[in-house]
Design an enzyme around this catalytic site. Sequence first.
Site, PDB file in Angstrom:
ATOM      1  N   ARG A   1       0.877  -1.181   0.000  1.00 50.38           N
ATOM      2  CA  ARG A   1       0.000   0.000   0.000  1.00 50.38           C
ATOM      3  C   ARG A   1       0.901   1.215   0.000  1.00 50.38           C
ATOM      4  O   ARG A   1       1.688   1.407   0.938  1.00 50.38           O
ATOM      5  CB  ARG A   1      -0.913  -0.010   1.230  1.00 50.38           C
ATOM      6  CG  ARG A   1      -1.530   1.359   1.479  1.00 50.38           C
ATOM      7  CD  ARG A   1      -2.655   1.347   2.483  1.00 50.38           C
ATOM      8  NE  ARG A   1      -3.822   0.688   1.928  1.00 50.38           N
ATOM      9  CZ  ARG A   1      -5.037   0.774   2.468  1.00 50.38           C
ATOM     10  NH1 ARG A   1      -5.226   1.468   3.568  1.00 50.38           N
ATOM     11  NH2 ARG A   1      -6.050   0.149   1.919  1.00 50.38           N
TER      12      ARG A   1
ATOM     13  N   HIS B   1      -7.377   0.756  -6.434  1.00 48.36           N
ATOM     14  CA  HIS B   1      -7.604  -0.067  -5.236  1.00 48.36           C
ATOM     15  C   HIS B   1      -8.295  -1.367  -5.680  1.00 48.36           C
ATOM     16  O   HIS B   1      -9.470  -1.584  -5.420  1.00 48.36           O
ATOM     17  CB  HIS B   1      -8.468   0.710  -4.244  1.00 48.36           C
ATOM     18  CG  HIS B   1      -8.434   0.180  -2.845  1.00 48.36           C
ATOM     19  ND1 HIS B   1      -7.682  -0.913  -2.474  1.00 48.36           N
ATOM     20  CD2 HIS B   1      -9.073   0.591  -1.714  1.00 48.36           C
ATOM     21  CE1 HIS B   1      -7.853  -1.142  -1.173  1.00 48.36           C
ATOM     22  NE2 HIS B   1      -8.688  -0.250  -0.688  1.00 48.36           N
TER      23      HIS B   1
ATOM     24  N   GLN C   1     -10.191  -3.966  -3.323  1.00 47.48           N
ATOM     25  CA  GLN C   1     -11.465  -3.407  -2.877  1.00 47.48           C
ATOM     26  C   GLN C   1     -12.541  -3.641  -3.933  1.00 47.48           C
ATOM     27  O   GLN C   1     -13.645  -4.110  -3.623  1.00 47.48           O
ATOM     28  CB  GLN C   1     -11.297  -1.903  -2.625  1.00 47.48           C
ATOM     29  CG  GLN C   1     -12.555  -1.228  -2.115  1.00 47.48           C
ATOM     30  CD  GLN C   1     -12.920  -1.692  -0.724  1.00 47.48           C
ATOM     31  OE1 GLN C   1     -12.087  -1.690   0.183  1.00 47.48           O
ATOM     32  NE2 GLN C   1     -14.165  -2.114  -0.528  1.00 47.48           N
TER      33      GLN C   1
ATOM     34  N   ASP D   1     -17.208   7.300  -1.526  1.00 52.79           N
ATOM     35  CA  ASP D   1     -15.936   7.180  -0.806  1.00 52.79           C
ATOM     36  C   ASP D   1     -15.601   8.568  -0.251  1.00 52.79           C
ATOM     37  O   ASP D   1     -16.230   9.570  -0.641  1.00 52.79           O
ATOM     38  CB  ASP D   1     -14.848   6.697  -1.792  1.00 52.79           C
ATOM     39  CG  ASP D   1     -13.499   6.439  -1.119  1.00 52.79           C
ATOM     40  OD1 ASP D   1     -13.449   6.358   0.126  1.00 52.79           O
ATOM     41  OD2 ASP D   1     -12.487   6.321  -1.841  1.00 52.79           O
TER      42      ASP D   1
ATOM     43  N   CYS E   1     -16.312   1.806   0.700  1.00 51.84           N
ATOM     44  CA  CYS E   1     -15.139   0.969   0.971  1.00 51.84           C
ATOM     45  C   CYS E   1     -14.698   1.065   2.423  1.00 51.84           C
ATOM     46  O   CYS E   1     -14.001   0.185   2.914  1.00 51.84           O
ATOM     47  CB  CYS E   1     -14.003   1.353   0.044  1.00 51.84           C
ATOM     48  SG  CYS E   1     -13.556   3.094   0.149  1.00 51.84           S
TER      49      CYS E   1
ATOM     50  N   ARG F   1     -13.517  -8.647   1.621  1.00 52.79           N
ATOM     51  CA  ARG F   1     -12.092  -8.396   1.351  1.00 52.79           C
ATOM     52  C   ARG F   1     -11.289  -9.645   1.704  1.00 52.79           C
ATOM     53  O   ARG F   1     -10.388 -10.049   0.972  1.00 52.79           O
ATOM     54  CB  ARG F   1     -11.582  -7.203   2.196  1.00 52.79           C
ATOM     55  CG  ARG F   1     -12.109  -5.838   1.797  1.00 52.79           C
ATOM     56  CD  ARG F   1     -11.516  -5.355   0.489  1.00 52.79           C
ATOM     57  NE  ARG F   1     -10.062  -5.270   0.511  1.00 52.79           N
ATOM     58  CZ  ARG F   1      -9.359  -4.227   0.986  1.00 52.79           C
ATOM     59  NH1 ARG F   1      -9.979  -3.166   1.449  1.00 52.79           N
ATOM     60  NH2 ARG F   1      -8.033  -4.228   0.960  1.00 52.79           N
TER      61      ARG F   1
HETATM   62  N1   CP Z   1     -11.171  -0.097   2.516  1.00 56.11           N
HETATM   63  C1   CP Z   1      -9.899  -0.160   2.924  1.00 56.11           C
HETATM   64  O1   CP Z   1      -8.966  -0.413   2.154  1.00 56.11           O
HETATM   65  O2   CP Z   1      -9.735   0.029   4.254  1.00 56.11           O
HETATM   66  P1   CP Z   1      -8.347   0.291   5.024  1.00 56.11           P
HETATM   67  O3   CP Z   1      -7.805   1.599   4.515  1.00 56.11           O
HETATM   68  O4   CP Z   1      -8.699   0.318   6.471  1.00 56.11           O
HETATM   69  O5   CP Z   1      -7.411  -0.831   4.686  1.00 56.11           O
HETATM   70  N1  NVA Z   2      -9.903   6.686  -1.523  1.00 54.10           N
HETATM   71  C1  NVA Z   2      -9.517   6.299  -0.183  1.00 54.10           C
HETATM   72  C2  NVA Z   2      -9.768   4.850   0.040  1.00 54.10           C
HETATM   73  C3  NVA Z   2      -9.424   4.329   1.401  1.00 54.10           C
HETATM   74  C4  NVA Z   2      -9.618   2.871   1.553  1.00 54.10           C
HETATM   75  C5  NVA Z   2      -8.057   6.660   0.046  1.00 54.10           C
HETATM   76  O1  NVA Z   2      -7.252   6.445  -0.863  1.00 54.10           O
HETATM   77  O2  NVA Z   2      -7.736   7.169   1.121  1.00 54.10           O
END
Ligand code: CP
Ligand code: NVA
Length: 305
Positions: free
Chosen positions: A100, A127, A130, A222, A262, A290
């Site tokens: 990530r 993502h 997700q 989101d 999400c 997930r």
């Molecule tokens: N939806 C999601 O990816 O959650 P986190 O940022 O908590 O991993």
């Molecule tokens: N769009 C958000 C998703 C978090 C899971 C971000 O990137 O912070």
Amino acid sequence: MKDFISVNDITKNEFEEILNLAQDIKENPEKYKNKLKDKILAMIFEKPSLRTRVTFEIGMLQLGGEAIYLSPNDIQMGKREPVKDIARNLERWVDGIMIRTFGHEIVLELAEYANIPVINGLSDLLHPCQAMADFMTLKEKKGKLKGLKLAYLGDGNNVAHSLIFAASKCGVNISIATPPGYEPKKEIIEKARENAKDFGNLIEITNDPESAVKDADAVYTDVWASMGQEQEREKRLKIFPPYQVNRKLMSLAKEDAVFMHCLPAHRGEEVTDDVIESHQSVVFDQAENRLHVQKAIMILLMGRE
Ligand code: CP
Ligand code: NVA
């Protein structure tokens, strides 16, 4: 399939295979408990996480393997040493990498240099895990995917991009409503429209939230400012309110429409408390899925010698 970096990289058959395998894992977890026996996943996190961290970690444990958490302080991607060196160290010790991070090019570079599977656990651009969990959830709730209408309101961000790709792989019509200037990236829309030709499904981009939501089977939103955009938060809070998913907007969707997010959610911003807490909300099913979908992805990538 060496890596899982974008939903656009997988074929329509692989898309279906992942969802079917994930469903079987969900229904018969015992069957899979040794599928990744003694395998080790390195998890690199440059941004915070609840769902991604917990689901990958327990996913590995439940498949007979282990996961190692590497925090931003441990690795200091590209600062302490180059990404390509991190890749060529990790490949000597572990069987797969989940990352990530911020720039999508970091994920691509890691995958290029690591001779082991790399899974994108969120970049600024995409993502994908997700989106797979979301489409698994949609299929469970609606009994099918092809021909459904998914409306996405808010920022044309990483989550929106992966949803667009997922829709284009299975014939879901997707309607994205964003404020002007916050639309999804053009190259993503073009690639997805190319994929979607086989199905004849629609990928619609608009600035009108009401038309996007009209007759939708699912309404998705989101956060308005993603991780890394904290300095834009105040500005965005002034621009995005017309795209808030509230009861009035939900009433334009189909009566049995589901609400999706999400998570994490900011109640009172992109969604009202009554909508996310309503019987239409499937946000915790998405979170559960997930786990199942990522187990499927890890088995397909790391379970084959
Ligand atoms: N939806 C999601 O990816 O959650 P986190 O940022 O908590 O991993
Ligand atoms: N769009 C958000 C998703 C978090 C899971 C971000 O990137 O912070």
